[in-house]
Design a protein around this motif. Structure first.
Motif, PDB file in Angstrom:
ATOM      1  N   GLU A 126      -4.321 -25.151  44.988  1.00 48.31           N
ATOM      2  CA  GLU A 126      -4.001 -24.599  43.677  1.00 48.31           C
ATOM      3  C   GLU A 126      -2.585 -24.969  43.274  1.00 48.31           C
ATOM      4  O   GLU A 126      -1.697 -25.124  44.098  1.00 48.31           O
ATOM      5  CB  GLU A 126      -4.124 -23.061  43.695  1.00 48.31           C
ATOM      6  N   GLU A 127      -2.399 -25.113  41.955  1.00 53.11           N
ATOM      7  CA  GLU A 127      -1.062 -25.316  41.421  1.00 53.11           C
ATOM      8  C   GLU A 127      -0.290 -23.994  41.494  1.00 53.11           C
ATOM      9  O   GLU A 127      -0.871 -22.924  41.338  1.00 53.11           O
ATOM     10  CB  GLU A 127      -1.142 -25.781  39.969  1.00 53.11           C
ATOM     11  N   PRO A 128       1.013 -24.045  41.742  1.00 56.05           N
ATOM     12  CA  PRO A 128       1.786 -22.798  41.777  1.00 56.05           C
ATOM     13  C   PRO A 128       1.804 -22.129  40.411  1.00 56.05           C
ATOM     14  O   PRO A 128       1.858 -22.795  39.376  1.00 56.05           O
ATOM     15  CB  PRO A 128       3.190 -23.266  42.184  1.00 56.05           C
ATOM     16  N   SER A 129       1.745 -20.812  40.414  1.00 54.11           N
ATOM     17  CA  SER A 129       1.778 -20.069  39.152  1.00 54.11           C
ATOM     18  C   SER A 129       3.176 -20.167  38.552  1.00 54.11           C
ATOM     19  O   SER A 129       4.169 -20.098  39.278  1.00 54.11           O
ATOM     20  CB  SER A 129       1.427 -18.594  39.397  1.00 54.11           C
ATOM     21  N   PRO A 130       3.263 -20.347  37.227  1.00 47.32           N
ATOM     22  CA  PRO A 130       4.585 -20.423  36.605  1.00 47.32           C
ATOM     23  C   PRO A 130       5.303 -19.087  36.689  1.00 47.32           C
ATOM     24  O   PRO A 130       4.691 -18.031  36.750  1.00 47.32           O
ATOM     25  CB  PRO A 130       4.274 -20.796  35.150  1.00 47.32           C
ATOM     26  N   TRP A 131       6.628 -19.172  36.706  1.00 46.89           N
ATOM     27  CA  TRP A 131       7.457 -17.970  36.737  1.00 46.89           C
ATOM     28  C   TRP A 131       7.124 -17.121  35.514  1.00 46.89           C
ATOM     29  O   TRP A 131       7.132 -17.604  34.393  1.00 46.89           O
ATOM     30  CB  TRP A 131       8.922 -18.366  36.708  1.00 46.89           C
ATOM     31  N   ASP A 134      -2.337 -16.784  32.227  1.00 45.89           N
ATOM     32  CA  ASP A 134      -2.082 -17.334  33.558  1.00 45.89           C
ATOM     33  C   ASP A 134      -1.414 -18.706  33.492  1.00 45.89           C
ATOM     34  O   ASP A 134      -0.425 -18.954  34.188  1.00 45.89           O
ATOM     35  CB  ASP A 134      -3.400 -17.435  34.340  1.00 45.89           C
ATOM     36  N   ALA A 135      -1.949 -19.605  32.673  1.00 42.73           N
ATOM     37  CA  ALA A 135      -1.437 -20.973  32.647  1.00 42.73           C
ATOM     38  C   ALA A 135      -0.016 -21.049  32.102  1.00 42.73           C
ATOM     39  O   ALA A 135       0.805 -21.827  32.585  1.00 42.73           O
ATOM     40  CB  ALA A 135      -2.371 -21.866  31.824  1.00 42.73           C
ATOM     41  N   LEU A 136       0.278 -20.245  31.078  1.00 41.68           N
ATOM     42  CA  LEU A 136       1.600 -20.271  30.471  1.00 41.68           C
ATOM     43  C   LEU A 136       2.581 -19.312  31.143  1.00 41.68           C
ATOM     44  O   LEU A 136       3.773 -19.336  30.850  1.00 41.68           O
ATOM     45  CB  LEU A 136       1.500 -19.924  28.977  1.00 41.68           C
TER      46      LEU A 136
END
Length: 219
Positions: A7-12, A76-78
């Protein structure tokens, strides 16, 4: 932020309210986010009192519209997170976020970014498309509609990235030192005019204590 190997890391996470603060003044947003330096004045107190009702979680049903208050939202993505003042759900399935502001409405202003970001978050939570949001300006006693179009979505994404950079780098943006400062409750703690002149002060100080070239005494 947490992640797995696939998985890609979740943005801050960026608070929705920080988008409005940053769009108004990056330094104001930095002081609030990094130093918890929010200050009250008459305008902010009026806003807090006016928001008491819409900040109480709950819902009500009126003829042809269901109203949700203080609804938590996220994207989630932003990496956006926050609370919507009011969300109206109409019989045709239209979802309308309504942000309440105590002052007058300024078209294209920072409040537009905040309510548009709420709409984007609601799209993920409710699985729908939202083309319009609204700001209820208490000083005007009316609603102002905000188009959640491509340009506005790009503006939200851009400002969210700028706020996230402030959070991750932990560096305060420079002061504005312009007309915005007169309307800012954080003017005293920010000291914009003093700090805006600091580079000039340092240049003069450096010139004052720079030794003169040694004289040539050779014949």
């Amino acid at each position: 932020m947490s992640t797995t190997a696939t998985e890609e890391p979740s943005p801050w996470p960026v608070p929705l309210s920080a988008l409005e603060h940053y769009d108004y003044c990056p330094r104001q947003a930095g002081l609030i986010l990094l130093e918890d330096a929010y200050a009250e004045d008459a305008a902010t107190v009026r806003g807090t009192l006016a928001h008491r009702r819409v900040h109480d979680p709950g819902q009500e049903t009126r003829p042809r519209v269901r109203t949700l208050r203080a609804l938590p939202v996220w994207h989630d993505a932003l990496g956006l997170t926050g609370v919507c003042d009011v969300v109206e759900i109409h019989p045709d399935g239209t979802v309308l976020p309504v942000e309440h502001k105590s002052g007058s409405y300024r078209p294209g202003g920072p409040a537009d970014v905040q309510v548009a970001a709420q709409a984007i978050c609601l799209e993920q939570r409710m699985g729908t498309r939202i083309e319009s949001a609204a700001i209820y300006a208490m000083a005007d006693r009316r609603r102002h509609h905000v188009a959640v179009d491509h340009a506005m979505r790009e503006r939200v994404i851009r400002i969210a990235g700028q706020v996230r950079r402030v959070l991750t780098e932990s560096a305060l943006p420079p002061p504005a030192a312009d007309a915005r400062c007169r309307r800012c409750s954080m003017h005293t703690g920010c000291m914009p005019k003093v700090l805006a002149k600091r580079p000039r002060y340092e240049r003069l100080l450096g010139a004052l204590f720079t030794p003169a070239p040694e004289a040539d005494f050779d014949d």
